[in-house]
Write a protein that holds these residues in place. Structure first.
Motif, PDB file in Angstrom:
ATOM      1  N   PRO A  55       7.588   2.609   3.120  1.00  0.00           N
ATOM      2  CA  PRO A  55       7.139   1.221   2.878  1.00  0.00           C
ATOM      3  C   PRO A  55       7.733   0.221   3.867  1.00  0.00           C
ATOM      4  O   PRO A  55       7.019  -0.667   4.360  1.00  0.00           O
ATOM      5  CB  PRO A  55       7.623   0.952   1.434  1.00  0.00           C
ATOM      6  N   LEU A  56       9.032   0.364   4.176  1.00  0.00           N
ATOM      7  CA  LEU A  56       9.656  -0.541   5.145  1.00  0.00           C
ATOM      8  C   LEU A  56       9.107  -0.318   6.551  1.00  0.00           C
ATOM      9  O   LEU A  56       8.965  -1.266   7.329  1.00  0.00           O
ATOM     10  CB  LEU A  56      11.171  -0.359   5.136  1.00  0.00           C
ATOM     11  N   ALA A  57       8.783   0.930   6.862  1.00  0.00           N
ATOM     12  CA  ALA A  57       8.196   1.220   8.173  1.00  0.00           C
ATOM     13  C   ALA A  57       6.825   0.564   8.302  1.00  0.00           C
ATOM     14  O   ALA A  57       6.480   0.021   9.362  1.00  0.00           O
ATOM     15  CB  ALA A  57       8.079   2.731   8.373  1.00  0.00           C
ATOM     16  N   ALA A  58       6.031   0.596   7.237  1.00  0.00           N
ATOM     17  CA  ALA A  58       4.723  -0.067   7.256  1.00  0.00           C
ATOM     18  C   ALA A  58       4.886  -1.572   7.431  1.00  0.00           C
ATOM     19  O   ALA A  58       4.127  -2.212   8.175  1.00  0.00           O
ATOM     20  CB  ALA A  58       3.958   0.242   5.972  1.00  0.00           C
ATOM     21  N   ALA A  59       5.876  -2.151   6.745  1.00  0.00           N
ATOM     22  CA  ALA A  59       6.125  -3.590   6.870  1.00  0.00           C
ATOM     23  C   ALA A  59       6.540  -3.945   8.296  1.00  0.00           C
ATOM     24  O   ALA A  59       6.080  -4.943   8.862  1.00  0.00           O
ATOM     25  CB  ALA A  59       7.197  -4.021   5.875  1.00  0.00           C
ATOM     26  N   ALA A  60       7.398  -3.121   8.881  1.00  0.00           N
ATOM     27  CA  ALA A  60       7.840  -3.373  10.258  1.00  0.00           C
ATOM     28  C   ALA A  60       6.671  -3.264  11.229  1.00  0.00           C
ATOM     29  O   ALA A  60       6.508  -4.097  12.133  1.00  0.00           O
ATOM     30  CB  ALA A  60       8.948  -2.394  10.637  1.00  0.00           C
ATOM     31  N   ALA A  61       5.842  -2.238  11.046  1.00  0.00           N
ATOM     32  CA  ALA A  61       4.671  -2.086  11.912  1.00  0.00           C
ATOM     33  C   ALA A  61       3.729  -3.267  11.760  1.00  0.00           C
ATOM     34  O   ALA A  61       3.155  -3.754  12.742  1.00  0.00           O
ATOM     35  CB  ALA A  61       3.944  -0.786  11.578  1.00  0.00           C
ATOM     36  N   GLY A  62       3.576  -3.740  10.517  1.00  0.00           N
ATOM     37  CA  GLY A  62       2.699  -4.880  10.291  1.00  0.00           C
ATOM     38  C   GLY A  62       3.196  -6.144  10.948  1.00  0.00           C
ATOM     39  O   GLY A  62       2.423  -6.904  11.551  1.00  0.00           O
ATOM     40  N   ALA A  88       0.825  -1.205   0.000  1.00  0.00           N
ATOM     41  CA  ALA A  88       0.000   0.000   0.000  1.00  0.00           C
ATOM     42  C   ALA A  88       0.863   1.260   0.000  1.00  0.00           C
ATOM     43  O   ALA A  88       0.626   2.204  -0.771  1.00  0.00           O
ATOM     44  CB  ALA A  88      -0.936   0.000   1.204  1.00  0.00           C
ATOM     45  N   ILE A  89       1.886   1.277   0.846  1.00  0.00           N
ATOM     46  CA  ILE A  89       2.731   2.472   0.930  1.00  0.00           C
ATOM     47  C   ILE A  89       3.658   2.566  -0.288  1.00  0.00           C
ATOM     48  O   ILE A  89       3.968   3.663  -0.745  1.00  0.00           O
ATOM     49  CB  ILE A  89       3.547   2.473   2.238  1.00  0.00           C
ATOM     50  N   ALA A  90       4.087   1.422  -0.812  1.00  0.00           N
ATOM     51  CA  ALA A  90       4.884   1.454  -2.037  1.00  0.00           C
ATOM     52  C   ALA A  90       4.066   2.031  -3.186  1.00  0.00           C
ATOM     53  O   ALA A  90       4.577   2.813  -3.999  1.00  0.00           O
ATOM     54  CB  ALA A  90       5.375   0.051  -2.381  1.00  0.00           C
TER      55      ALA A  90
END
Length: 221
Positions: A128-135, A91-93
């Motif tokens: 995008p990596l921050a969203a993945a880490a949060a997920g 989504a963020i990408a």
């Protein structure tokens, strides 16, 4: 009267044991169900990309460093916590690709490759990596007992912010402003209190959304 094998074919019965595959009658994967999941995931990715864009368009608070305080990071964390690591990243990408293509969806209604020359580039590219880490961290939090989920979701959001977004932001400040690591960190510290507040809100929003739509994190990814 003798009969041919063909005459017997209509009356043949299946004597296979239960669960045994019968030639010609092999079960096929439920393709429609897979297709529905894929289309749902695509819709969620697009929806949360638009949500982050809407957060970015909320009037920003300018700072002397050239990196305004916005709700972008709030949207990034919510996307990761709600969708999980994989879909949150996508989504963020998508949001990032749309903005870099020229659509004014970044802070202060900007877009295009020109944003890569701004002091905020490190924060932006880290999203995008921050969203993945949060997920990923959020998935662990959601496996805990209900009483612990809110504080653990807050910790998941803060973890993604301080392990991914802020370090990348400091590097971007150093590269674009030509400052030392200590000077860049002094600039970055300005955003810490706001990030704490945004992560407190993001955890609450996540619990509310997942309470209304529990299937959104069905796979905890």
């Amino acid at each position: 009267m003798p009969t041919s094998p063909a005459d017997d074919s209509p009356t043949r019965t299946d004597t296979s044991a239960p669960g045994t595959a019968v030639p010609g009658l092999l079960a096929h994967p439920p393709a429609p169900r897979v297709a529905r999941r894929t289309s749902t995931d695509v819709a969620l990715v697009a929806t949360f990309a638009a949500f982050v864009a809407a957060c970015a368009l909320v009037p920003a608070i300018p700072t002397g460093s050239g990196v305004p305080i916005t709700l972008q990071t709030f949207g990034v964390v919510v996307a990761g916590l709600v969708l999980g690591a994989r879909r949150g990243f996508l989504a963020i990408a998508l949001y990032l690709v749309v903005g870099l293509a020229g659509v004014p969806v970044f802070a202060e209604m900007t877009g295009g490759l020109g944003v890569l020359g701004k002091p905020s580039v490190g924060y932006l590219l880290a999203f995008p990596l921050a969203a993945a880490a949060a997920g990923w961290l959020g998935g662990l939090a959601l496996r805990a007992r209900p009483v612990w989920r809110y504080p653990l979701l807050v910790a998941a959001g803060l973890g993604s912010s301080f392990l991914v977004t802020h370090p990348a932001g400091v590097l971007g400040l150093m590269a674009r402003l030509g400052v030392t690591a200590r000077e860049a960190l002094a600039i970055d510290v300005v955003y810490w209190p706001g990030d704490v507040v945004k992560n407190l809100l993001a955890a609450g929003v996540t619990l509310a959304v997942l309470r209304a739509f529990p299937d959104l994190r069905r796979d905890r990814r």
